[in-house]
Design a protein around this motif. Structure first.
Motif, PDB file in Angstrom:
ATOM      1  N   UNK A  36       0.858  -1.187   0.000  1.00 14.92           N
ATOM      2  CA  UNK A  36       0.000   0.000   0.000  1.00 14.92           C
ATOM      3  C   UNK A  36       0.894   1.237   0.000  1.00 14.92           C
ATOM      4  N   UNK A  37       0.486   2.240  -0.766  1.00 16.26           N
ATOM      5  CA  UNK A  37       1.242   3.486  -0.776  1.00 16.26           C
ATOM      6  C   UNK A  37       0.283   4.665  -0.714  1.00 16.26           C
ATOM      7  N   UNK A  38       0.737   5.722  -0.055  1.00  9.80           N
ATOM      8  CA  UNK A  38      -0.047   6.948   0.104  1.00  9.80           C
ATOM      9  C   UNK A  38       0.680   8.095  -0.594  1.00  9.80           C
ATOM     10  N   UNK A  39      -0.062   8.936  -1.283  1.00 10.48           N
ATOM     11  CA  UNK A  39       0.547  10.038  -2.017  1.00 10.48           C
ATOM     12  C   UNK A  39       1.122  11.116  -1.116  1.00 10.48           C
ATOM     13  N   UNK A  40       0.698  11.137   0.153  1.00  5.58           N
ATOM     14  CA  UNK A  40       0.918  12.259   1.046  1.00  5.58           C
ATOM     15  C   UNK A  40       0.153  13.468   0.498  1.00  5.58           C
ATOM     16  N   UNK A  41       0.233  14.575   1.189  1.00  8.12           N
ATOM     17  CA  UNK A  41      -0.562  15.738   0.794  1.00  8.12           C
ATOM     18  C   UNK A  41       0.252  16.772   0.023  1.00  8.12           C
ATOM     19  N   UNK A  42       1.450  16.401  -0.384  1.00  9.26           N
ATOM     20  CA  UNK A  42       2.344  17.300  -1.090  1.00  9.26           C
ATOM     21  C   UNK A  42       2.655  16.730  -2.475  1.00  9.26           C
ATOM     22  N   UNK A  43       3.181  17.540  -3.369  1.00  7.75           N
ATOM     23  CA  UNK A  43       3.566  17.014  -4.700  1.00  7.75           C
ATOM     24  C   UNK A  43       4.830  16.171  -4.606  1.00  7.75           C
ATOM     25  N   UNK A  44       4.666  14.875  -4.392  1.00  5.93           N
ATOM     26  CA  UNK A  44       5.783  13.960  -4.117  1.00  5.93           C
ATOM     27  C   UNK A  44       6.046  12.958  -5.231  1.00  5.93           C
ATOM     28  N   UNK A  45       5.269  12.990  -6.314  1.00  7.65           N
ATOM     29  CA  UNK A  45       5.400  11.973  -7.369  1.00  7.65           C
ATOM     30  C   UNK A  45       6.498  12.373  -8.351  1.00  7.65           C
ATOM     31  N   UNK A  46       7.620  11.672  -8.278  1.00  9.52           N
ATOM     32  CA  UNK A  46       8.756  11.993  -9.138  1.00  9.52           C
ATOM     33  C   UNK A  46       8.602  11.297 -10.482  1.00  9.52           C
ATOM     34  N   UNK A  47       8.777  12.060 -11.547  1.00  5.62           N
ATOM     35  CA  UNK A  47       8.738  11.520 -12.909  1.00  5.62           C
ATOM     36  C   UNK A  47      10.153  11.572 -13.469  1.00  5.62           C
ATOM     37  N   UNK A  48      10.842  10.429 -13.604  1.00  5.65           N
ATOM     38  CA  UNK A  48      12.222  10.432 -14.089  1.00  5.65           C
ATOM     39  C   UNK A  48      12.384  11.004 -15.497  1.00  5.65           C
ATOM     40  N   UNK A  50      10.698  13.540 -16.810  1.00 10.03           N
ATOM     41  CA  UNK A  50      10.661  15.001 -16.759  1.00 10.03           C
ATOM     42  C   UNK A  50      11.501  15.584 -15.636  1.00 10.03           C
ATOM     43  N   UNK A  51      11.985  14.714 -14.752  1.00  8.50           N
ATOM     44  CA  UNK A  51      12.792  15.121 -13.605  1.00  8.50           C
ATOM     45  C   UNK A  51      12.082  16.159 -12.751  1.00  8.50           C
ATOM     46  N   UNK A  52      10.814  15.930 -12.551  1.00  6.10           N
ATOM     47  CA  UNK A  52      10.021  16.840 -11.730  1.00  6.10           C
ATOM     48  C   UNK A  52       9.177  16.034 -10.751  1.00  6.10           C
ATOM     49  N   UNK A  53       8.806  16.690  -9.648  1.00  9.07           N
ATOM     50  CA  UNK A  53       7.910  16.086  -8.665  1.00  9.07           C
ATOM     51  C   UNK A  53       6.581  16.831  -8.715  1.00  9.07           C
ATOM     52  N   UNK A  54       5.503  16.089  -8.956  1.00  7.17           N
ATOM     53  CA  UNK A  54       4.175  16.677  -9.066  1.00  7.17           C
ATOM     54  C   UNK A  54       3.194  15.853  -8.238  1.00  7.17           C
ATOM     55  N   UNK A  55       1.917  16.102  -8.435  1.00  5.04           N
ATOM     56  CA  UNK A  55       0.888  15.291  -7.777  1.00  5.04           C
ATOM     57  C   UNK A  55       0.370  14.182  -8.693  1.00  5.04           C
ATOM     58  N   UNK A  56       0.908  14.084  -9.898  1.00  4.68           N
ATOM     59  CA  UNK A  56       0.420  13.119 -10.887  1.00  4.68           C
ATOM     60  C   UNK A  56       1.157  11.787 -10.747  1.00  4.68           C
ATOM     61  N   UNK A  57       0.466  10.710 -10.352  1.00  3.87           N
ATOM     62  CA  UNK A  57       1.142   9.426 -10.145  1.00  3.87           C
ATOM     63  C   UNK A  57       1.161   8.532 -11.382  1.00  3.87           C
ATOM     64  N   UNK A 248      19.450  16.423  -8.288  1.00  5.70           N
ATOM     65  CA  UNK A 248      18.317  17.294  -8.595  1.00  5.70           C
ATOM     66  C   UNK A 248      18.702  18.765  -8.524  1.00  5.70           C
ATOM     67  N   UNK A 249      19.941  19.063  -8.139  1.00  9.33           N
ATOM     68  CA  UNK A 249      20.352  20.455  -8.025  1.00  9.33           C
ATOM     69  C   UNK A 249      21.612  20.707  -8.851  1.00  9.33           C
ATOM     70  N   UNK A 250      22.778  20.418  -8.318  1.00 10.19           N
ATOM     71  CA  UNK A 250      24.034  20.752  -8.993  1.00 10.19           C
ATOM     72  C   UNK A 250      24.637  19.512  -9.640  1.00 10.19           C
ATOM     73  N   UNK A 251      24.617  19.454 -10.965  1.00  2.00           N
ATOM     74  CA  UNK A 251      25.141  18.283 -11.657  1.00  2.00           C
ATOM     75  C   UNK A 251      26.664  18.236 -11.557  1.00  2.00           C
ATOM     76  N   UNK A 252      27.212  17.079 -11.133  1.00  6.56           N
ATOM     77  CA  UNK A 252      28.664  16.955 -11.027  1.00  6.56           C
ATOM     78  C   UNK A 252      29.311  16.339 -12.264  1.00  6.56           C
ATOM     79  N   UNK A 253      28.538  16.053 -13.318  1.00  2.84           N
ATOM     80  CA  UNK A 253      29.036  15.247 -14.426  1.00  2.84           C
ATOM     81  C   UNK A 253      30.275  15.837 -15.079  1.00  2.84           C
ATOM     82  N   UNK A 254      30.287  17.125 -15.350  1.00  2.00           N
ATOM     83  CA  UNK A 254      31.433  17.746 -16.014  1.00  2.00           C
ATOM     84  C   UNK A 254      32.686  17.623 -15.142  1.00  2.00           C
TER      85      UNK A 254
END
Length: 390
Positions: A36-48, A50-57, A248-254
């Motif tokens: 069982x999983x709960x969405x919580x009440x915040x935009x926590x659904x990560x979409x790899x 789009x690299x964004x967290x929204x409410x869309x599961x 999700x913030x500072x890319x170290x790849x270079x």
């Protein structure tokens, strides 16, 4: 039995295995398990993608249906979408009934606590498993809303295996934490012949949050801080590393490429549990870095990812978090505190690779198999007094 997790909100290969260690592991042991999983009440659904967290599961729901279907739990899961006010998934119609009839909740969480809605609050025993030792306890001390998530539980377990010991600097937060280890299924993770000419690899999150967390002089920092002393290793050891890094913030790849690190495709590796597993299986060994907080507190933390390397028969070379206090090192597993210790351990692994591969599998069986980890956890959780409704 209900397993709560974050499979849908964080649909990546490594996180899937962390959740399956409990859901699939308990089913493998013969328990009647529902995920069982709960969405919580915040935009926590990560979409790899789009690299964004929204409410869309949507992405996570497709991911979970595929993953749980392949491990025999395809008709034993549901997701509560608080933003839509709806149950979704295979058991959407009777999810509330299943929850209210359960004997035990096993709630695994990394950076967040799983909140308990009213249909879970009457389950008599509710076990919380902390996968982020140090950060969880500090947040419990500083954030009343986060603490309330944990106050709803009746039993508390942490993979910070040194918690409560004099050597461990994790502050006590008022909960009675018992220690546990990340479980791995030796059936789902078979031994695979080692690749002596392969690469030292890992899959890592460069930063899981911006900045640092502080509490009474204790500084809790990301893996990015831990990695800095080891950045020049390819110049000393050659092109033996191939690491998959997400930030999700500072890319170290270079910076990493300039220093000589091989950079693996994190998107392809993490797209599902089996791509992730294949990456580990074609590796020579793991080179693992821990969050600076795990190191500085001497938490005793050991990753479920590293347990999967061991189960696959891959030696693990990992930054020392205090785990040598409970896990034998020197054969199959090596702990390091400096670049010089990395160089020495690589030499030892290379000199007797097959021996270290076999030792890795033996350590997985002894310390991390679902048969060794989960029964004591369940027994301890069930031995706690029945909880009043949260």
């Amino acid at each position: 039995m209900i397993v709560l997790g974050s499979l849908i909100r964080e649909p990546t290969g490594g996180n899937a295995w962390a959740n399956l260690g409990y859901a699939h592991g308990l089913a493998e042991l013969g328990h009647d398990v529902y995920y069982i999983e709960d969405s919580d009440d915040y935009p926590m659904c990560y979409d790899p993608e789009n690299r964004t967290a929204t409410t869309d599961p949507t992405y996570g729901l497709h991911f979970a249906a595929n993953v749980l279907g392949r491990v025999g739990l395809g008709d034993r899961w549901a997701y509560y979408d608080a933003h839509a006010g709806q149950w979704k998934g295979a058991r959407a119609r009777d999810a509330r009934t299943l929850c209210k009839s359960a004997d035990l909740i096993v709630s695994y969480s990394g950076m967040w606590g799983n909140r308990l809605r009213e249909w879970l609050q009457t389950v008599p025993r509710r076990a919380a498993i902390d996968g982020d030792p140090g950060f969880t306890q500090v947040r419990n001390l500083r954030d009343p809303s986060f603490r309330r998530c944990y106050e709803a539980y009746t039993a508390f377990f942490s993979v910070g295996a040194n918690m409560g010991k004099p050597s461990c600097a994790i502050p006590m937060d008022g909960f009675q934490w018992e220690t546990t280890r990340p479980p791995v299924s030796l059936v789902a993770w078979p031994y695979v012949q080692g690749r002596c000419h392969g690469r030292y690899t890992t899959v890592m999150q460069w930063e899981t949050f911006p900045g640092v967390m502080q509490h009474r002089g204790l500084i809790l920092a990301n893996k990015s801080e831990s990695f800095r002393p080891y950045c020049e290793l390819p110049r000393r050891l050659g092109p033996i590393f191939d690491i998959a890094v997400r930030s999700r913030w500072n890319s170290p790849h270079a910076m990493l490429r300039q220093a000589g690190w091989g950079i693996a495709d994190i998107g392809g590796i993490s797209r599902d549990p089996w791509a992730y597993q294949a990456f580990i299986q074609r590796s020579k060994a793991e080179f693992g870095i821990a969050k600076a907080a795990y190191v500085e507190t001497r938490s005793g933390w050991f990753s479920e990812r590293s347990a999967a390397y061991l189960a696959s028969g891959r030696p693990v070379l990992h930054q020392d978090t205090g785990f040598p206090d409970w896990l034998p090192c020197g054969k199959g597993v090596f702990a390091f505190r400096s670049p010089e210790e990395v160089v020495d351990a690589v030499s030892q692994i290379d000199a007797d690779y097959d021996v270290h591969c076999r030792a890795a599998r033996e350590l997985a069986a002894e310390y991390f198999s679902v048969e060794r980890v989960l029964p004591p956890l369940i027994n301890a959780a069930m031995a706690t007094p029945r909880g009043l409704p949260a």
